[in-house]
Motif scaffolding. Structure first.
Motif, PDB file in Angstrom:
ATOM      1  N   ASN A   4      91.292 -24.554  79.679  1.00 36.72           N
ATOM      2  CA  ASN A   4      90.380 -23.634  80.350  1.00 36.72           C
ATOM      3  C   ASN A   4      90.346 -22.300  79.625  1.00 36.72           C
ATOM      4  OD1 ASN A   4      89.760 -25.420  82.537  1.00 36.72           O
ATOM      5  ND2 ASN A   4      91.793 -24.987  83.363  1.00 36.72           N
ATOM      6  N   ARG A  37      82.535 -25.779  74.801  1.00 37.55           N
ATOM      7  CA  ARG A  37      82.282 -26.946  75.652  1.00 37.55           C
ATOM      8  C   ARG A  37      82.253 -28.228  74.822  1.00 37.55           C
ATOM      9  NH1 ARG A  37      77.318 -25.820  79.337  1.00 37.55           N
ATOM     10  NH2 ARG A  37      76.254 -26.055  77.335  1.00 37.55           N
ATOM     11  N   HIS A  42      86.783 -26.083  79.036  1.00 39.69           N
ATOM     12  CA  HIS A  42      86.006 -25.581  80.167  1.00 39.69           C
ATOM     13  C   HIS A  42      86.001 -24.060  80.055  1.00 39.69           C
ATOM     14  CE1 HIS A  42      84.479 -24.879  84.188  1.00 39.69           C
ATOM     15  NE2 HIS A  42      85.490 -24.061  84.400  1.00 39.69           N
TER      16      HIS A  42
END
Length: 371
Positions: A4, A37, A42
Motif C-alpha cells: 500500500n 497500480r 494499491h
C-alpha cells in the motif's frame, strides 16, 4: 504481502473539491499512480482539502483540512498525512518540501523542478533569516526519504551546491512523452499559407503568457499569415474569461483548452511551439510533446528546459522577453527549412525521453525502496 502506497501532494483538486487542476504536475501524478497500480501496488492520494474523498481514474483522493504554510513548507499537512496514512506501508512526497518535518521510513521525495526561482518566493523569504530557515527545513526534508527523484539536473545541481550531503540519494528521472501517441503528422501535399504558433501552457505569468500575448499582438499585425493559439487552463474561471475576451479583440488570436487525448492533433497542426517559461520549470511535458510531434520549440532557459533543447539545434533557448520572442519567431517564420530541420532533430531527441524508459527507471527506484 501488503503493498500500500500513500502519496502526499498539495493540490490535485481545488481545496474545495469543486475544480480539477490539470497541469503537467497533475498529469505526472496520475501517470505515476497508474504505474504503481500496474506494478501491483494499491495507491491513495492525500492533499489540502475540506475532509472530502473523491475518485479520479480509480484512485482515491482525500482532502486534509490543513492549509497553513511556514517558510514555503507545510508542517501541519505533513503531520496530518503521517497520522492518516499510518496503515500504509510506503509513502511518496510529491513535492520535496512535503517531507518536512517527518518522513515515513520507506519513502521517496520528488522534485518537479526548482520553484524558488519564482520572484514571489523572494517576497515571502527575502530576509536572510527566512531564507536560512527555509534551507534548514529543506535539509530535513531531504534527509527523511530514502530516495530523492528529480525530473531535471538543475535541481540536483542546486542542492549539490547548497546541501551537498545528499548526493547519494538523488536519482535523475526526466519527464517523458509517449512517442507513439505524439508523433509528426502525415506528410501532405496540401498548400497552407498559414503559420500557426502554439502556446500550450497554463495561463499563468511564470509560464510567459503575458510576454507571449504581447508578441502575438505585434506579429499578427505585421504578418497576415500568422495565427496564435493559446491552449490551456487558467487557475480559475476569471482568468479563462479574461483570456477569451483578449483573444476576441485580436485578429487571428485564439484561446481554448482541450482534453489530453486531443493534444497530439493540436501539436501536429502547429508550426512553432512556445514554452517561454520564466521560472518554476522542470523537463516540460509540453516541450517534449511538441518535440515528439516534430515541431521546433522556443523555450525559456529556466529549470530543466536546457536538458531538452540545444540552442539553434532543435529550438531556441532564450530569456523570454517580448523582444526575444518576436525575434526568434521571425527567424523561423522566414526559414521554413530551418523549422523542418529543427523539428526533425527535436523528434530524435524526444525518442530518448520515451515513456517506456520513464516506466523502467521508476520501477527500478520503487523496487529498491519499497521492499
Amino acid at each position: 504481502m501488503s503493498k500500500n502506497v500513500a502519496l502526499l501532494t498539495t493540490n490535485f483538486f481545488h481545496p474545495k473539491g469543486d475544480r480539477l487542476i490539470m497541469g503537467g504536475a497533475e498529469r505526472y501524478q496520475m501517470d505515476l499512480c497508474r504505474l504503481l497500480r500496474d506494478l501491483g501496488y494499491h495507491v491513495e492520494v492525500w492533499q489540502i482539502g475540506d475532509s472530502w474523498t473523491k475518485e479520479f481514474d480509480g484512485i482515491k483522493i482525500r482532502g486534509l483540512p490543513v492549509n497553513k504554510t511556514e517558510y514555503n513548507t507545510f508542517p501541519e499537512l505533513n503531520m496530518a498525512f503521517y497520522e492518516n496514512a499510518m496503515s500504509f506501508d510506503y509513502a511518496l512526497y510529491f513535492i520535496l518540501s512535503l517531507a518536512y518535518p517527518l518522513a515515513r521510513e520507506k519513502s521517496i521525495g520528488i522534485s518537479h523542478g526548482v520553484y524558488w526561482d519564482w520572484p514571489g518566493f523572494e517576497v515571502a523569504n527575502g530576509k536572510q533569516e527566512n531564507r536560512q530557515e527555509w534551507l534548514r527545513r529543506m535539509s530535513i526534508a531531504l534527509a527523511g526519504p530514502q530516495k530523492l527523484v528529480s525530473v531535471d539536473t538543475n535541481t540536483i545541481n542546486y542542492f549539490n551546491a547548497t546541501l551537498p550531503g545528499f548526493y547519494h540519494k538523488w536519482e535523475y528521472i526526466p519527464n517523458y512523452v509517449d512517442t507513439e501517441l505524439f508523433r509528426p503528422p502525415e506528410e501532405t501535399n496540401q498548400a497552407n499559407d498559414k503559420i500557426r504558433i502554439l502556446f500550450p501552457r497554463r495561463m499563468v505569468p511564470v509560464r510567459g503568457v503575458n510576454e507571449t500575448m504581447r508578441a502575438a499582438e505585434i506579429l499578427t499585425q505585421k504578418y497576415p499569415q500568422v495565427e496564435f493559439h493559446f491552449c490551456g487552463r487558467g487557475h480559475d474561471d476569471t482568468m479563462e474569461m479574461l483570456m477569451s475576451q483578449w483573444a476576441d479583440k485580436h485578429e487571428r488570436c485564439y484561446y481554448y483548452w482541450k482534453p489530453f487525448e486531443m493534444m497530439p492533433e493540436i501539436y501536429q497542426q502547429a508550426d512553432i511551439v512556445l514554452i517561454p517559461s520564466r521560472s518554476t520549470e522542470g523537463t516540460s511535458l509540453a516541450a517534449l510533446e511538441a518535440m515528439a510531434c516534430g515541431k521546433p520549440v522556443i523555450v525559456g532557459y529556466a529549470g530543466g528546459l536546457s536538458n531538452l533543447v540545444l540552442q539553434e539545434y532543435n529550438g531556441y533557448l532564450i530569456k523570454p522577453t517580448v523582444e526575444n520572442l518576436v525575434a526568434s519567431i521571425e527567424e523561423l517564420l522566414h526559414d521554413p527549412n530551418k523549422r523542418k530541420l529543427m523539428g526533425k532533430r527535436g523528434r530524435e531527441i524526444a525518442l530518448s525521453f520515451d515513456k517506456k524508459k520513464w516506466h523502467a527507471k521508476w520501477a527500478t527506484v520503487l523496487s529498491s525502496v519499497f521492499s
